[in-house]
Motif scaffolding. Structure first.
Motif, short mmCIF file in Angstrom:
data_model
loop_
_atom_site.label_atom_id
_atom_site.label_comp_id
_atom_site.label_asym_id
_atom_site.label_seq_id
_atom_site.Cartn_x
_atom_site.Cartn_y
_atom_site.Cartn_z
N PRO A 53 0.82 -1.21 0.00
CA PRO A 53 0.00 0.00 0.00
C PRO A 53 0.86 1.26 0.00
O PRO A 53 1.88 1.33 0.68
CB PRO A 53 -0.81 -0.13 1.30
N GLN A 54 0.43 2.25 -0.76
CA GLN A 54 1.22 3.46 -0.94
C GLN A 54 1.53 4.17 0.38
O GLN A 54 2.61 4.73 0.57
CB GLN A 54 0.50 4.43 -1.90
N GLN A 55 0.58 4.15 1.31
CA GLN A 55 0.76 4.92 2.54
C GLN A 55 1.87 4.38 3.44
O GLN A 55 2.37 5.10 4.30
CB GLN A 55 -0.56 5.01 3.33
N VAL A 56 2.27 3.11 3.25
CA VAL A 56 3.34 2.57 4.08
C VAL A 56 4.63 2.34 3.29
O VAL A 56 5.65 1.96 3.88
CB VAL A 56 2.91 1.25 4.76
N ASN A 57 4.61 2.55 1.99
CA ASN A 57 5.79 2.29 1.17
C ASN A 57 6.74 3.47 1.23
O ASN A 57 6.88 4.24 0.28
CB ASN A 57 5.41 1.99 -0.28
N ARG A 58 7.40 3.61 2.34
CA ARG A 58 8.34 4.70 2.58
C ARG A 58 9.39 4.21 3.57
O ARG A 58 9.27 3.13 4.13
CB ARG A 58 7.61 5.93 3.12
N ASN A 59 10.41 5.03 3.79
CA ASN A 59 11.45 4.64 4.75
C ASN A 59 10.99 4.80 6.20
O ASN A 59 11.35 4.01 7.05
CB ASN A 59 12.71 5.48 4.52
N GLN A 60 10.21 5.83 6.47
CA GLN A 60 9.76 6.07 7.84
C GLN A 60 8.76 5.01 8.30
O GLN A 60 7.97 4.50 7.50
CB GLN A 60 9.10 7.45 7.97
N ARG A 73 6.74 8.06 12.00
CA ARG A 73 7.87 8.20 12.92
C ARG A 73 9.14 8.53 12.13
O ARG A 73 9.69 7.67 11.45
CB ARG A 73 8.05 6.91 13.73
N GLU A 74 9.59 9.78 12.22
CA GLU A 74 10.72 10.23 11.43
C GLU A 74 12.05 9.63 11.90
O GLU A 74 12.97 9.46 11.10
CB GLU A 74 10.81 11.77 11.48
N GLN A 75 12.17 9.34 13.19
CA GLN A 75 13.44 8.85 13.72
C GLN A 75 13.59 7.33 13.60
O GLN A 75 14.67 6.80 13.81
CB GLN A 75 13.59 9.25 15.20
N GLN A 76 12.50 6.63 13.28
CA GLN A 76 12.57 5.19 13.08
C GLN A 76 12.32 4.91 11.61
O GLN A 76 11.24 5.20 11.09
CB GLN A 76 11.52 4.46 13.94
N ARG A 77 13.33 4.34 10.93
CA ARG A 77 13.25 4.18 9.48
C ARG A 77 13.71 2.79 9.06
O ARG A 77 14.57 2.17 9.70
CB ARG A 77 14.14 5.23 8.78
N TRP A 78 13.12 2.32 7.96
CA TRP A 78 13.62 1.11 7.31
C TRP A 78 14.89 1.46 6.55
O TRP A 78 15.08 2.60 6.14
CB TRP A 78 12.57 0.55 6.35
N ALA A 79 15.74 0.47 6.36
CA ALA A 79 16.99 0.70 5.65
C ALA A 79 16.74 1.09 4.20
O ALA A 79 17.59 1.73 3.57
CB ALA A 79 17.88 -0.55 5.71
N GLY A 80 15.60 0.72 3.65
CA GLY A 80 15.21 1.09 2.29
C GLY A 80 13.70 1.16 2.22
O GLY A 80 13.01 0.91 3.21
N PRO A 81 13.13 1.49 1.05
CA PRO A 81 11.67 1.50 0.91
C PRO A 81 11.09 0.15 1.34
O PRO A 81 11.70 -0.90 1.11
CB PRO A 81 11.46 1.76 -0.58
N LEU A 82 9.95 0.17 1.98
CA LEU A 82 9.38 -1.03 2.59
C LEU A 82 9.19 -2.16 1.59
O LEU A 82 9.45 -3.33 1.90
CB LEU A 82 8.06 -0.68 3.27
N SER A 118 4.93 -14.00 -7.09
CA SER A 118 4.44 -12.61 -7.08
C SER A 118 3.73 -12.35 -5.75
O SER A 118 3.01 -13.22 -5.25
CB SER A 118 3.46 -12.38 -8.23
N THR A 119 3.93 -11.15 -5.20
CA THR A 119 3.37 -10.84 -3.89
C THR A 119 2.74 -9.45 -3.90
O THR A 119 3.37 -8.47 -4.29
CB THR A 119 4.46 -10.87 -2.79
N ASN A 120 1.49 -9.39 -3.43
CA ASN A 120 0.79 -8.12 -3.26
C ASN A 120 0.38 -8.01 -1.80
O ASN A 120 -0.49 -8.74 -1.32
CB ASN A 120 -0.45 -8.07 -4.16
N VAL A 121 1.05 -7.11 -1.07
CA VAL A 121 0.73 -6.89 0.34
C VAL A 121 -0.49 -5.97 0.43
O VAL A 121 -0.46 -4.83 -0.03
CB VAL A 121 1.92 -6.28 1.10
#
Length: 201
Positions: A53-60, A73-82, A118-121
């Motif tokens: 989903p677009q709303q969670v596909n980010r580093n934060q 959460r700006e200070q907690q991030r994934w190492a790359g896009p989710l 193929s995977t669709n979350v």
């Protein structure tokens, strides 16, 4: 002289503000896996790019409160896009489980069957001090026969307090999905080649 002192004071205040900014913490879904002995290669897989989903596909981190409020959460991030984090973790887990090689975008010999995954979350839910949930629809296609099996896994893991626990919960959820994918690959074309029955915690 007064102007110079004013500029120096402003610069000092700016440096002080920067030094008190909370540090950023980076997490990955692929790290911390148990080391397993190498298995003979029996399969080739192609783990395609994952859709999330677009709303969670980010580093934060995107965290949901128990009341349903969404917080970034700006200070907690994934190492790359989710999406990339999930895809890499699935590839690592599936290939380790099967003794397979992921040949996505890589030339490969014809001696082994190839299974395209193929995977669709549909949902990636992070609720602090409660649970980590991944709801995914995924398919396995055997390229030589073009047969396909489509399944759905809802993996929900209870988590303790803190971000480390939340990440660990998502790692376990990804492992569950990967395990079911590997199970389908093993049973493909046989009487056992059906979608697993998922049990959530």
């Amino acid at each position: 002289m007064i102007k110079a002192l004013t500029l120096a004071t402003a610069a000092a205040l700016m440096l002080g503000a920067c030094s008190t900014s909370p540090p950023e913490h980076f997490y990955t879904l692929s790290g911390g896996a148990d080391t397993q002995p190498a298995k003979p290669v029996q399969y080739y897989v192609e783990v395609l790019a994952v859709s999330v989903p677009q709303q969670v596909n980010r580093n934060q981190f995107v965290v949901t409160s128990t009341s349903g409020r969404i917080e970034l959460r700006e200070q907690q991030r994934w190492a790359g896009p989710l999406a990339g984090e999930i895809g890499q973790s699935l590839s690592t887990a599936v290939t380790a489980d099967l003794g397979a090689i992921d040949v996505f975008r890589t030339p490969y010999p014809d001696k082994l069957p190839v299974y395209r995954i193929s995977t669709n979350v549909l949902r990636f839910e992070s609720v602090m001090d409660s649970h980590a949930l991944i709801d995914a629809v995924w398919s396995v296609r055997q390229l030589s026969s073009n047969q396909v099996l489509t399944c759905r896994t809802v993996a929900s893991e209870k988590v303790g307090a803190g971000y480390d626990e939340l990440v660990l919960g998502h790692r376990h959820a990804v492992q569950k999905i990967a395990s079911e994918m590997a199970q389908v690959v093993r049973g493909f074309g046989s009487a056992s080649g059906a979608c697993p029955t998922t049990q959530t915690n």
